[in-house]
Motif scaffolding. Structure first.
Motif, mmCIF file in Angstrom:
data_model
loop_
_atom_site.group_PDB
_atom_site.id
_atom_site.type_symbol
_atom_site.label_atom_id
_atom_site.label_comp_id
_atom_site.label_asym_id
_atom_site.label_seq_id
_atom_site.Cartn_x
_atom_site.Cartn_y
_atom_site.Cartn_z
ATOM 1 N N GLY A 1 40.279 105.393 41.083
ATOM 2 C CA GLY A 1 39.077 105.544 41.895
ATOM 3 C C GLY A 1 39.506 106.346 43.118
ATOM 4 N N CYS A 2 38.634 107.212 43.615
ATOM 5 C CA CYS A 2 39.002 108.022 44.785
ATOM 6 C C CYS A 2 39.017 107.130 46.031
ATOM 7 C CB CYS A 2 38.001 109.161 44.973
ATOM 8 S SG CYS A 2 38.315 110.115 46.466
ATOM 9 N N HIS A 3 40.053 107.261 46.843
ATOM 10 C CA HIS A 3 40.136 106.494 48.083
ATOM 11 C C HIS A 3 40.069 107.396 49.310
ATOM 12 C CE1 HIS A 3 41.150 103.573 45.076
ATOM 13 N NE2 HIS A 3 40.853 102.647 45.962
ATOM 14 N N ASN A 4 39.495 108.582 49.087
ATOM 15 C CA ASN A 4 39.191 109.496 50.202
ATOM 16 C C ASN A 4 40.356 109.792 51.126
ATOM 17 O OD1 ASN A 4 36.519 109.739 49.372
ATOM 18 N ND2 ASN A 4 35.917 107.903 50.489
ATOM 19 N N CYS A 5 41.529 109.996 50.552
ATOM 20 C CA CYS A 5 42.651 110.386 51.413
ATOM 21 C C CYS A 5 42.487 111.838 51.856
ATOM 22 C CB CYS A 5 43.986 110.180 50.699
ATOM 23 S SG CYS A 5 44.332 111.400 49.427
ATOM 24 N N GLY A 6 41.652 112.594 51.151
ATOM 25 C CA GLY A 6 41.398 113.991 51.523
ATOM 26 C C GLY A 6 42.501 114.940 51.088
ATOM 27 N N GLY A 7 43.497 114.425 50.391
ATOM 28 C CA GLY A 7 44.648 115.256 50.018
ATOM 29 C C GLY A 7 44.251 116.469 49.186
ATOM 30 N N CYS A 8 43.405 116.231 48.178
ATOM 31 C CA CYS A 8 43.055 117.357 47.300
ATOM 32 C C CYS A 8 42.268 118.411 48.072
ATOM 33 C CB CYS A 8 42.293 116.865 46.073
ATOM 34 S SG CYS A 8 40.920 115.780 46.431
ATOM 35 N N CYS A 9 41.488 117.998 49.074
ATOM 36 C CA CYS A 9 40.679 118.966 49.830
ATOM 37 C C CYS A 9 41.535 119.726 50.844
ATOM 38 C CB CYS A 9 39.562 118.257 50.580
ATOM 39 S SG CYS A 9 38.661 117.107 49.563
ATOM 40 N N SER B 1 49.262 114.030 41.142
ATOM 41 C CA SER B 1 49.312 114.540 42.516
ATOM 42 C C SER B 1 48.344 113.752 43.391
ATOM 43 C CB SER B 1 48.970 116.031 42.547
ATOM 44 O OG SER B 1 47.810 116.284 41.774
ATOM 45 N N CYS B 2 47.384 113.061 42.778
ATOM 46 C CA CYS B 2 46.468 112.200 43.543
ATOM 47 C C CYS B 2 47.161 110.856 43.801
ATOM 48 C CB CYS B 2 45.179 111.983 42.751
ATOM 49 S SG CYS B 2 44.167 110.633 43.386
ATOM 50 N N PRO B 3 47.331 110.475 45.065
ATOM 51 C CA PRO B 3 48.028 109.218 45.365
ATOM 52 C C PRO B 3 47.381 107.993 44.711
ATOM 53 C CG PRO B 3 47.829 110.540 47.357
ATOM 54 C CD PRO B 3 47.007 111.225 46.300
ATOM 55 N N SER B 4 46.056 108.011 44.533
ATOM 56 C CA SER B 4 45.399 106.851 43.910
ATOM 57 C C SER B 4 45.773 106.736 42.434
ATOM 58 C CB SER B 4 43.877 106.955 44.042
ATOM 59 O OG SER B 4 43.514 106.834 45.387
ATOM 60 N N VAL B 5 46.045 107.854 41.777
ATOM 61 C CA VAL B 5 46.505 107.803 40.382
ATOM 62 C C VAL B 5 47.913 107.212 40.344
ATOM 63 C CG1 VAL B 5 47.074 109.175 38.337
ATOM 64 C CG2 VAL B 5 45.084 109.786 39.713
HETATM 65 S S1 SF4 Z 1 43.731 113.127 46.404
HETATM 66 FE FE1 SF4 Z 1 42.767 111.551 45.059
HETATM 67 S S2 SF4 Z 1 42.288 109.796 46.436
HETATM 68 FE FE2 SF4 Z 1 42.706 111.600 47.731
HETATM 69 S S3 SF4 Z 1 40.652 112.489 48.121
HETATM 70 FE FE3 SF4 Z 1 41.516 113.580 46.337
HETATM 71 S S4 SF4 Z 1 40.784 112.429 44.527
HETATM 72 FE FE4 SF4 Z 1 40.453 111.102 46.318
#
Ligand code: SF4
Length: 443
Positions: free
Chosen positions: A15-23, A120-124
């Protein structure tokens, strides 16, 4: 392929936890339709979007991507780490690449798709959120949008495409038999993960030596069971022989590891000649492996997420580390590290995320050798993180952060798909050095 059937990983949550990393750290290329849609959204400074430069940037003839702010973040990322397009127009208004991440969808047969995830997504990495297998409706919708209008009939990736038997191709149902055999080998937690990977390397070699073009269906299952049993005999228990990789292998390994450690953000792309000279210097140092390990451009969001999660409250890493500091024992063979990396390997296998179109069109055998190499790469990067804090033992967070860093590039960095990069992995395998690298950096 209007309603393809979906195979979802059964061992992974997200689930996305809005760390903003990908953005902040992904460069999002957009289609012509998406470009038009975003232009029609008529963004202004009143929406909080900087008008200092256009919101869309041209990167080549007929190729565009979302622009970034001066701090490197996507032009649409707000101060709370949320997407302004999502907030104002809803999730479907975002570019498809943003909506799909961190999923990766691959063909898996006639009218079939399989889903993997990007670590690369920390939540994964941390396995947060609901089971992926429970999110069929949302992933199904995204998958249909991904394949809409695209070519439907894909052959499975080759099993093997080099001597001694040349091209060996299977049909989809037999290809899945190979995947199941690999997945079963990785899932067998009666021995350490590194022993399982050693067995799989022996398994790959046995398959490579066989001419199985004529073995099909249930007979292929029997054949693969025999190969699995023979490979298990070759490495029967947790008592691993530890061999230091030879000098040539260490050079090739460091060059590959350096490529996986790179995090090319918008800020780096803008860096120009200075950045390129610094990267060249770093490459020379990685080749010699003497003296100080150059500072690597680590992902800021990976640092933010994982530096706060260590056992010791984690001070910012600052120590100078020499290459030789990383060639000692770091206590790496542990159940929690095995559990993390087992999940990683299984998601990549189940999602066909290690060969074929997901991995520069490599065959199943070569692709899996490349995937196996992720173990020593991640463990080496984890040693570097630990050593920068002055620690002599790895923490799980070191491995988690290193996995997020390396997987950012896995299958996506064009530099890792070049002929020379792929031939390095083949050469390491032919020199029997993949097993040495596995055992050496597992300590
Ligand atoms: S890197 Fe993963 S957890 Fe962080 S904002 Fe992007 S999708 Fe969400």
């Amino acid at each position: 392929m209007s309603r393809p059937s979906l195979q979802l990983p059964v061992i992974q949550n997200w689930g996305c936890h809005n760390c903003g990393g990908c953005c902040r750290e992904h460069l999002i290329e957009i289609t012509d339709d998406e470009k038009q849609r975003i232009e029609q959204q008529s963004w202004t400074a009143a929406d909080g979007v900087s008008m200092a430069r256009p919101v869309i940037q041209r990167i080549a003839r007929n190729r565009y991507r979302l622009a970034h702010q001066d701090n490197g973040a996507c032009v649409f990322l707000d101060e709370h780490g949320l997407c302004r397009i999502h907030a104002k127009f809803g999730e479907p208004a975002k570019p498809l690449a943003c909506r799909v991440y961190p999923y990766a969808v691959h063909p898996a047969g006639e009218e079939q798709l399989t889903v993997s995830l990007r670590f690369s997504c920390p939540s994964v990495v941390r396995n947060l959120g609901p089971l992926v297998a429970s999110q069929t409706a949302a992933i199904g919708q995204l998958s249909r949008e991904i394949v809409a209008g695209k070519h439907r009939d894909h052959d499975p990736p080759l099993i093997h495409d080099a001597p001694p038997h040349g091209i060996q191709q299977s049909n989809w149902s037999d290809f899945h038999r190979f995947l199941t055999a690999l997945d079963d080998c990785v899932a067998d937690d009666s021995v350490d993960l590194v022993v399982r990977l050693m067995r799989i390397l022996a398994w790959l070699e046995l398959v490579e030596q066989s001419q199985f073009q004529t073995i099909r269906g249930a007979k292929l299952d029997d054949y693969l069971s025999l190969v699995t049993a023979a490979a298990a005999k070759a490495q029967s228990d947790n008592d691993l022989p530890i061999h230091r990789p030879n000098r040539m292998a260490r050079i090739m390994f460091r060059l590959i590891a350096a490529q996986y450690a790179r995090h090319d953000t918008e800020a780096l792309v803008r860096g120009g000649i200075r950045t390129r000279v610094a990267l060249l210097n770093a490459a020379l140092r990685f080749t010699t492996g003497i003296g100080r390990v150059p500072t690597l451009n680590e992902s800021a969001s990976v640092s933010r997420v994982f530096d706060d999660s260590g056992d010791d409250g984690r001070k910012q890493a600052s120590q100078v580390v020499c290459f030789s500091d990383l060639e000692v024992h770091f206590g790496g063979r542990r159940p929690d590290i095995d559990e993390l990396l087992t999940r990683y390997f299984r998601v990549k296998i189940q999602g066909i995320h290690f060969c074929g179109p997901a991995q520069f069109q490599t065959s199943l055998l070569d692709g899996f050798r490349g995937l196996t190499l992720m173990y020593p790469i991640v463990m080496w990067l984890a040693r570097l993180r630990a050593a920068r804090r002055g620690a002599k033992q790895l923490e799980l967070a070191d491995v988690q952060a290193s996995l997020a860093t390396a997987d950012h590039n896995y299958g996506y960095s064009p530099a890792l798909g070049t002929r020379s990069a792929l031939s390095r992995i083949s050469l390491l395998s032919r020199m029997k050095q993949l097993t040495s690298l596995l055992s050496w950096y597992s300590q």
